[in-house]
Design a protein around this motif. Structure first.
Motif, PDB file in Angstrom:
ATOM      1  N   SER A 211       0.809  -1.218   0.000  1.00  0.00           N
ATOM      2  CA  SER A 211       0.000   0.000   0.000  1.00  0.00           C
ATOM      3  C   SER A 211       0.843   1.268   0.000  1.00  0.00           C
ATOM      4  CB  SER A 211      -0.936   0.005   1.213  1.00  0.00           C
ATOM      5  OG  SER A 211      -0.192  -0.031   2.416  1.00  0.00           O
ATOM      6  N   GLY A 212       2.148   1.117   0.070  1.00  0.00           N
ATOM      7  CA  GLY A 212       3.022   2.282   0.080  1.00  0.00           C
ATOM      8  C   GLY A 212       3.030   3.006   1.403  1.00  0.00           C
ATOM      9  N   CYS A 213       2.660   2.307   2.482  1.00  0.00           N
ATOM     10  CA  CYS A 213       2.649   2.902   3.821  1.00  0.00           C
ATOM     11  C   CYS A 213       3.802   2.358   4.652  1.00  0.00           C
ATOM     12  CB  CYS A 213       1.322   2.614   4.522  1.00  0.00           C
ATOM     13  SG  CYS A 213      -0.092   3.450   3.763  1.00  0.00           S
ATOM     14  N   GLN A 214       4.104   3.058   5.734  1.00  0.00           N
ATOM     15  CA  GLN A 214       5.229   2.658   6.571  1.00  0.00           C
ATOM     16  C   GLN A 214       4.863   1.571   7.581  1.00  0.00           C
ATOM     17  OE1 GLN A 214       7.748   5.904   8.166  1.00  0.00           O
ATOM     18  NE2 GLN A 214       6.478   7.301   6.967  1.00  0.00           N
ATOM     19  N   PHE A 215       3.598   1.532   8.011  1.00  0.00           N
ATOM     20  CA  PHE A 215       3.229   0.645   9.100  1.00  0.00           C
ATOM     21  C   PHE A 215       1.962  -0.142   8.781  1.00  0.00           C
ATOM     22  CE2 PHE A 215       5.117   4.575  10.763  1.00  0.00           C
ATOM     23  CZ  PHE A 215       6.278   4.059  11.338  1.00  0.00           C
ATOM     24  N   GLY A 216       1.963  -1.404   9.182  1.00  0.00           N
ATOM     25  CA  GLY A 216       0.783  -2.239   9.094  1.00  0.00           C
ATOM     26  C   GLY A 216       0.475  -2.830  10.455  1.00  0.00           C
ATOM     27  N   VAL A 217      -0.807  -2.908  10.786  1.00  0.00           N
ATOM     28  CA  VAL A 217      -1.249  -3.468  12.060  1.00  0.00           C
ATOM     29  C   VAL A 217      -2.340  -4.483  11.764  1.00  0.00           C
ATOM     30  CG1 VAL A 217      -2.172  -2.984  14.351  1.00  0.00           C
ATOM     31  CG2 VAL A 217      -0.711  -1.282  13.224  1.00  0.00           C
ATOM     32  N   ALA A 218      -2.049  -5.753  11.994  1.00  0.00           N
ATOM     33  CA  ALA A 218      -2.984  -6.820  11.690  1.00  0.00           C
ATOM     34  C   ALA A 218      -4.011  -6.980  12.802  1.00  0.00           C
ATOM     35  CB  ALA A 218      -2.232  -8.133  11.490  1.00  0.00           C
ATOM     36  N   ALA A 219      -5.216  -7.403  12.414  1.00  0.00           N
ATOM     37  CA  ALA A 219      -6.298  -7.647  13.368  1.00  0.00           C
ATOM     38  C   ALA A 219      -7.059  -8.894  12.940  1.00  0.00           C
ATOM     39  CB  ALA A 219      -7.240  -6.450  13.423  1.00  0.00           C
ATOM     40  N   ASN A 220      -7.929  -9.363  13.820  1.00  0.00           N
ATOM     41  CA  ASN A 220      -8.679 -10.581  13.512  1.00  0.00           C
ATOM     42  C   ASN A 220      -9.841 -10.339  12.551  1.00  0.00           C
ATOM     43  OD1 ASN A 220     -10.456  -9.285  15.227  1.00  0.00           O
ATOM     44  ND2 ASN A 220     -10.398 -10.843  16.825  1.00  0.00           N
ATOM     45  N   SER A 221     -10.143  -9.098  12.250  1.00  0.00           N
ATOM     46  CA  SER A 221     -11.160  -8.755  11.249  1.00  0.00           C
ATOM     47  C   SER A 221     -10.998  -7.297  10.870  1.00  0.00           C
ATOM     48  CB  SER A 221     -12.575  -8.993  11.786  1.00  0.00           C
ATOM     49  OG  SER A 221     -12.900  -8.042  12.780  1.00  0.00           O
ATOM     50  N   ALA A 222     -11.579  -6.914   9.747  1.00  0.00           N
ATOM     51  CA  ALA A 222     -11.580  -5.503   9.363  1.00  0.00           C
ATOM     52  C   ALA A 222     -12.433  -4.681  10.322  1.00  0.00           C
ATOM     53  CB  ALA A 222     -12.083  -5.339   7.930  1.00  0.00           C
ATOM     54  N   THR A 223     -13.485  -5.295  10.861  1.00  0.00           N
ATOM     55  CA  THR A 223     -14.314  -4.596  11.843  1.00  0.00           C
ATOM     56  C   THR A 223     -13.487  -4.206  13.062  1.00  0.00           C
ATOM     57  OG1 THR A 223     -16.278  -5.822  11.137  1.00  0.00           O
ATOM     58  CG2 THR A 223     -16.365  -4.788  13.304  1.00  0.00           C
ATOM     59  N   SER A 224     -12.663  -5.135  13.556  1.00  0.00           N
ATOM     60  CA  SER A 224     -11.784  -4.836  14.686  1.00  0.00           C
ATOM     61  C   SER A 224     -10.795  -3.726  14.327  1.00  0.00           C
ATOM     62  CB  SER A 224     -11.019  -6.088  15.105  1.00  0.00           C
ATOM     63  OG  SER A 224     -11.885  -7.120  15.511  1.00  0.00           O
TER      64      SER A 224
END
Length: 391
Positions: A46-59
């Protein structure tokens, strides 16, 4: 009659299965290294510096709102043409929710109506703290226009790109520059999957750190974050009230493997869309388009029946279902749901979204949809429309 053809379906390869099995037999099933690798890969995409994973997009939407400071005194705006999570995430924070009607061509939040509503809201001292545009069906919103309005009126932006991983706005990946946080979904019917799962990407390190803290029960093991001197490596602190929104290693392994085929997934979706344009030509329907600024990932292919067929939409839907075609309606306008009616919303408030809802059907679209099955879908739709006109 064909086997059942759903409107969307995951594509799982041998490599996907092997990746999950490898994670399953590793030392970690959760809180291991693969989640971090997946976060980095999606951030890079996505061309971003940071990603934060979650158990759903809602979360991910929920913690994004919290990271931007949404609370009970705040107002959040989104589109009525979306899944309920785009609005619920603000309600979880105690905020008030409102909606902006959609553009009749893209079915996305209308920037003209957004500008007009912002002018009125300023005079009433009811400006939103956050606006959540949704890239419906994989088609990007006009993000530069929304960004410029955000700077003028002082609100933050969360891109709900649950439908739109791999999509581009003005040649750059969605989430890259016109929002504070961008959210992706990896539900099985989306463009790619991690079974369940979501991801927030951002260029703001403080927002990323805050979301990661919230996803992990509000707990940190980072010594630089401790309020007191650490007595040992076993030490951790709960610094806020968080949630167990963590993604597992198995989900991340599947997501990483799927990323290798994302380009081919989107290529096939776009091929199928071009075939739909040819096969559906001449029918009494409006086909979804693609704005000149957009490169859609085509999560959905929503058609709109001509006005003369409005009263026959349910019959056409049922006919397709009876012939093993899993058409669906995306979406029932959020403001018409009973929960939101209790807040004072009602039919008639957002007429463009309501008119679109009354006549739309989503046709099957997924990478493994064969040309033959697509032709069957189109012929069955033609038969259904012919029957509707006879009735």
């Amino acid at each position: 009659m064909a086997n059942f053809i759903p409107y969307g379906r995951q594509s799982i390869s041998v490599a996907d299965v092997e990746a999950v099995c490898e994670a399953l037999t590793s030392d970690f099933l959760t809180q291991g290294p693969i989640v971090g690798q997946f976060e980095q890969a999606v951030a890079q995409l996505s061309g971003c510096q940071f990603g934060v994973a979650a158990n759903s997009a809602t979360s991910a939407l929920h913690v994004a709102c919290l990271a931007l400071g949404i609370g009970s005194e705040d107002i959040v705006w989104t589109t009525p043409n979306t899944f309920i999570a785009s609005a619920n995430c603000a309600v979880y924070c105690g905020a008030k929710v409102d909606f902006v009607d959609i553009d009749p061509q893209t079915y996305n939040l209308c920037t003209v109506q957004l500008a007009e509503k912002l002018m009125r809201a300023k005079t009433e001292n009811r400006l939103p703290k956050v606006v959540i545009p949704v890239h419906f069906a994989g088609h990007p919103c006009d993000m530069r226009a929304i960004y410029e309005l955000s700077k003028h009126y002082g609100f933050s932006v969360i891109e709900d790109a649950s439908h739109a991983i791999g999509a581009k706005y003005k040649g750059t990946p969605v989430g890259n520059r016109y929002s504070d946080i961008c959210i992706f979904s990896f539900h099985p019917v989306k463009v790619m999957t991690s079974a369940e799962g979501g991801m927030a990407v951002t260029n703001n390190e403080a927002l990323a750190d805050h979301m990661r803290l919230l996803i992990n029960q509000g707990i940190t093991k980072s010594k630089r974050d401790f309020d007191t001197r650490s007595p040992g490596d076993w030490y951790y602190e709960q610094q806020t009230l968080g949630f167990n929104y963590r993604m597992t290693e198995l989900q991340a392994a599947l997501g990483l493997s799927q990323l290798n085929r994302l380009d081919s997934f989107i290529k096939r979706r776009r091929e199928l869309v071009q075939r739909y344009y040819q096969l559906l030509s001449g029918l009494p329907i409006q086909l979804p388009g693609e704005a000149d600024y957009a490169y859609s990932s085509w999560h959905l292919f929503p058609i709109v029946l001509n006005e003369a067929l409005t009263e026959q939409r349910a019959a056409i839907y049922q006919y397709l279902r009876e012939h093993n075609i899993g058409t669906q309606v995306h979406y029932i306008p959020v403001h018409t749901q009973p929960f939101y009616k209790q807040m004072g919303f009602s039919w008639g408030q957002f007429p463009v979204a309501e008119e679109y809802y009354a006549r739309t059907l989503s046709l099957p679209l997924f990478p493994e949809l064969s040309d033959t099955d697509q032709e069957y879908v189109v012929q069955t739709l033609k038969d259904a429309i012919d029957k509707a006109f006879i009735l």
